[in-house]
Design an enzyme around this catalytic site. Structure first.
Site, PDB file in Angstrom:
ATOM      1  N   GLU A 111     -29.783  52.074  40.191  1.00  0.00           N
ATOM      2  CA  GLU A 111     -31.074  52.069  39.500  1.00  0.00           C
ATOM      3  C   GLU A 111     -31.645  53.462  39.262  1.00  0.00           C
ATOM      4  O   GLU A 111     -32.314  53.688  38.258  1.00  0.00           O
ATOM      5  CB  GLU A 111     -32.088  51.235  40.297  1.00  0.00           C
ATOM      6  CG  GLU A 111     -31.798  49.743  40.321  1.00  0.00           C
ATOM      7  CD  GLU A 111     -31.893  49.092  38.953  1.00  0.00           C
ATOM      8  OE1 GLU A 111     -32.723  49.536  38.133  1.00  0.00           O
ATOM      9  OE2 GLU A 111     -31.114  48.157  38.690  1.00  0.00           O
ATOM     10  N   SER A 483     -34.746  -8.413  65.674  1.00  0.00           N
ATOM     11  CA  SER A 483     -34.705  -8.583  67.127  1.00  0.00           C
ATOM     12  C   SER A 483     -35.145  -7.344  67.894  1.00  0.00           C
ATOM     13  O   SER A 483     -35.431  -7.426  69.099  1.00  0.00           O
ATOM     14  CB  SER A 483     -33.291  -8.970  67.564  1.00  0.00           C
ATOM     15  OG  SER A 483     -32.923 -10.207  67.004  1.00  0.00           O
TER      16      SER A 483
END
Length: 765
Positions: A111, A483
């Protein structure tokens, strides 16, 4: 006669040649002089414009001096493992001294390699860009790191001459007020890097699933390639292009002596594993993270997504990983036992190799993998063998038993939509190194585990996959418990004088419409058999429906409806009819886990809770949970004696009953619980506990339908519970309860004399 003077060529070296060269060069010199004057005038005009008009309109850079960027809401486990982030900008601010030096070098190399020597502006680069703008090409370029910071904070991306001028002026201002290190730190935390990642720390987690400090030189170079064009150089979307740019950056780092030639060679050869958005978290806890997000949003509103708030849940990483793995295995095991529904889709496979590969890549993007459930495109198909390409480019060969699921779909006589042929999109599972043909499950599941002593949620899986279905079955799915609800009816019966040794008749029963509230009812046992007179303990262990109905007839549905509220159940969800004995009401898995905690902790009700602590971005505590805890301030809801006797009966189920496989599988005796299977096998449950953990597993379809004639809670949900408990109870010593005062032995079993004087109810016909 004198000889004539010799003539020299016009450009031959000598006294005459200088005059000729000067005469010819003068137009070039004049042009250069004119250009210099023009450039000088332009520069003077620019300076005048800059200082008279532009500079007074510059934005205040105090936002940089006091850098305080948006940070997302983060969700963690209790042991500080990140499991979720929410916010428009995924960012994690890291000080420059904690950023790896090779990442800083990579960024500077590509950069702005003169970053530490210039004053914020590359003047020749700016001049080139200005001339290009004047020519109308709008080519910018030459932006230093400082200028990029100026643009990202204060300017638009519009490519104009005036914006470039403001960029230069702001760069000068920034360099005047901030150090180089501070500028670089802001840049590396602020820049957008694709996949909703802002800053390199966030990008490292999203792309590699790593903390920034752990990335390699090769990974650093790949990240450094993103600022120029996050979409174009995104390794998730275009790995080849990202790799080319990464290699160029590595060359720059080597040429600038930021890395050694040996490091360069090693980085060039390194294989990089890319994750991408949605795969950055090592622990899969999407439903937990979403629950926490909703709770925080309800408390703080939209601000919660930008202030860097950290939420620490009660979930433990190891328990959550175990729960997720157990649920997935339970679902896959079920699905592999049932019919193949056909490929998920079909594509045409072009003859041209490049076009064929592109078609396969596009298809696999449309059918992404769901963790271990890979997607693939069939290249070759026969009744004995499949060749499939998966997203990694690997070709998988499947044959033998691994094709068992879809044997009928490999026949030429199979229906077109179900037939597996070249171009079919299928699913694969890797089972201990062997690839199997699979399919995307339709069945759903839920699992939740609590600490029964304070209600802390230790693990929660709300469904098969949050990415496919965000409905949280743990908290939102109201289903019949079957159950698995019987223990609460039996607990009510114990306080009405019925004891574990009470003899109850397991025989056919017909109940009139007056008693049922609707029509004549003839309840059945799951297996369709009747065993006659048996002890209540045995009846619960074998889950005898007819015994449970006789028990609730004896104690009364209204009394039972009132009694079950002690466990946190809502009475309106359990109408006072005899069917309550068979779990015909509606519960969520979270309610069941909380209710079973009462049996696990000795009779106290504790509210489930998920969030332990909330802090701000600086670590200041905003909220600290203070849960109700057994032994501190928990409310007793069930008599200690009743709890002990019920615990002994629920332990019997894991000894000799429908969950008898649990004890040998876990190698311990201090576990208890109850299976549950509803009518037509619409729901399969197992709710069980140890004194340290209460956990519930559920499996069913969102639109209720039969799981299969032979599918039960013991066959489907219990294995999920066992697989989780094998991890959750690892290293936990056994805890055996001593009978409390007021409990006696009678007729070979426990009895509570206060509730059952003279042995209580001896027999129910």
């Amino acid at each position: 006669m004198a000889n004539p003077p010799s003539k020299k060529p016009p450009f031959q070296r000598g006294s005459g040649s200088r005059f000729t060269e000067k005469s010819n060069a003068s137009p070039l010199i004049k042009a250069l002089l004119i250009l210099m004057v023009v450039v000088g005038l332009l520069f003077a005009m620019l300076v005048a414009y800059a200082f008279i008009i532009a500079k007074p309109n510059l934005p205040n850079i105090s936002a940089l001096v006091e850098y305080n960027p948006k940070e997302p809401l983060r969700i963690y486990t209790a042991d500080k493992v990140l499991i979720g982030e929410f916010g428009e900008e995924r960012r994690n601010v890291v000080p420059l001294n904690e950023i790896p030096v090779h990442l800083k070098y990579a960024v500077i190399a590509i950069e702005d390699d003169r970053f530490y020597s210039h004053g914020g502006v590359d003047y020749w680069g700016v001049l080139r860009a200005a001339l290009a703008n004047l020519r109308g090409s709008l080519s910018q370029g030459a932006s230093t790191i400082t200028m990029q910071v100026a643009r990202n904070f204060f300017l638009t991306n519009e490519k104009t001459f005036s914006r470039k001028l403001y960029e230069v002026l702001l760069a000068w201002e920034i360099e005047a007020q901030l150090t180089k290190d501070k500028i670089l730190e802001i840049y590396m935390n602020q820049i957008y890097l694709g996949q909703r990642a802002y800053g390199f720390a966030s990008a490292s987690k999203i792309y590699f699933g790593k903390e920034l400090k752990d990335i390699s030189i090769a990974e650093a170079a790949m990240l450094a390639g993103l600022p120029k064009a996050p979409s174009a150089y995104n390794p998730v979307n275009n790995y080849k292009r990202a790799k080319i740019r990464q290699e160029y950056i590595l060359q720059r780092m080597r040429d600038l002596s930021y890395i050694t030639p040996a490091n360069y060679e090693k980085a060039m050869a390194e294989s990089i594993k890319i994750r991408g958005l949605g795969k950055e978290f090592d622990t899969r806890a999407d439903f937990v993270a979403e629950m926490a997000r909703q709770l925080l949003f309800a408390q703080y509103g939209d601000i919660v997504y930008s202030q860097g708030i950290n939420v620490y849940t009660t979930v433990l990483k190891a328990d959550q990983d175990a729960a997720y793995a157990a649920v997935r295995k339970g679902i896959f095991d079920y699905d592999l036992r049932h019919a193949y529904r056909g490929p998920e889709g079909f594509i045409e496979l072009p003859e041209d190799p490049l076009k064929r590969q592109r078609a396969i890549d596009d298809a696999l993007l449309d059918y992404p993998a769901l963790d271990e459930l890979q997607s693939g495109v069939v290249l070759e198909a026969s009744p004995r063998e499949l060749k499939v390409m998966i997203a990694t480019g690997e070709q998988i060969t499947i044959k033998g038993d691994a094709l068992k699921l879809a044997s009928s779909s490999l026949s030429e006589s199979a229906q077109p939509k179900r037939r597996i042929r070249p171009g079919a999109v299928v699913r694969l599972l890797n089972d201990d190194g062997v690839w199997k043909l699979a399919q995307l499950p339709q069945v759903e599941a839920a699992f939740v585990a609590l600490d029964p002593n304070d209600g802390a949620i230790l693990a929660l899986v709300g469904g098969f996959d949050f990415r496919r279905n965000k409905f949280n079955h743990v908290t939102q799915a109201l289903r019949q418990p079957g159950s698995a609800f019987k223990p609460f009816v039996y607990a009510a019966a114990l306080e009405k004088g019925i004891s574990p040794s009470t003899m109850v008749n397991d025989a056919p029963l017909s109940i009139g419409a007056l008693e049922t509230g609707s029509q004549v009812w003839q309840p059945k046992n799951y297996d369709g058999k009747f065993d006659g007179m048996m002890r209540l303990r045995t009846a619960l262990a074998k889950s005898k429906n007819l015994v449970s109905v006789r028990v609730i007839r004896k104690i009364g549905p209204s009394y039972t409806q009132e009694f079950i509220q002690r466990f946190g159940f809502e009475p309106e969800k359990h109408p006072p009819y005899l069917t309550m004995a068979l779990g015909a009401g509606s519960v969520t898995p979270l309610q069941m886990a909380s209710a079973y905690s009462v049996f696990a902790n000795g009779g106290y009700f504790v509210n489930p809770y998920l969030i332990d602590k909330v802090t701000d971005a600086k670590g200041q505590i905003l909220f600290q949970a203070d849960p109700v805890r057994v032994g501190k301030n928990a409310l007793r809801v069930l008599d200690e004696r009743t709890t002990f006797v019920m615990d002994s009966m629920l332990q019997e189920i894991t000894k000799t009953g429908t969950a008898a496989r649990a004890r040998p599988a876990l190698g311990r005796n201090d576990i208890a619980g109850k299976t549950g299977t509803t009518n037509d096998s619409h729901d399969a449950w197992f709710a069980g506990y140890n004194p340290r953990v209460s956990a519930v597993a559920w499996i069913g379809f969102d639109n209720p339908k039969s799981l299969g004639d032979r599918e039960t809670g013991g066959g489907l949900a219990l294995p999920v519970w066992i697989n989780f408990m094998s991890v959750a109870l690892r290293g936990v010593p056994e805890i055996n309860r001593a009978p409390p005062p007021g409990v006696s032995e009678y007729d070979g079993d426990w009895i509570i004399p206060e509730f059952a004087p003279l042995g209580g109810v001896r027999q129910l016909n």
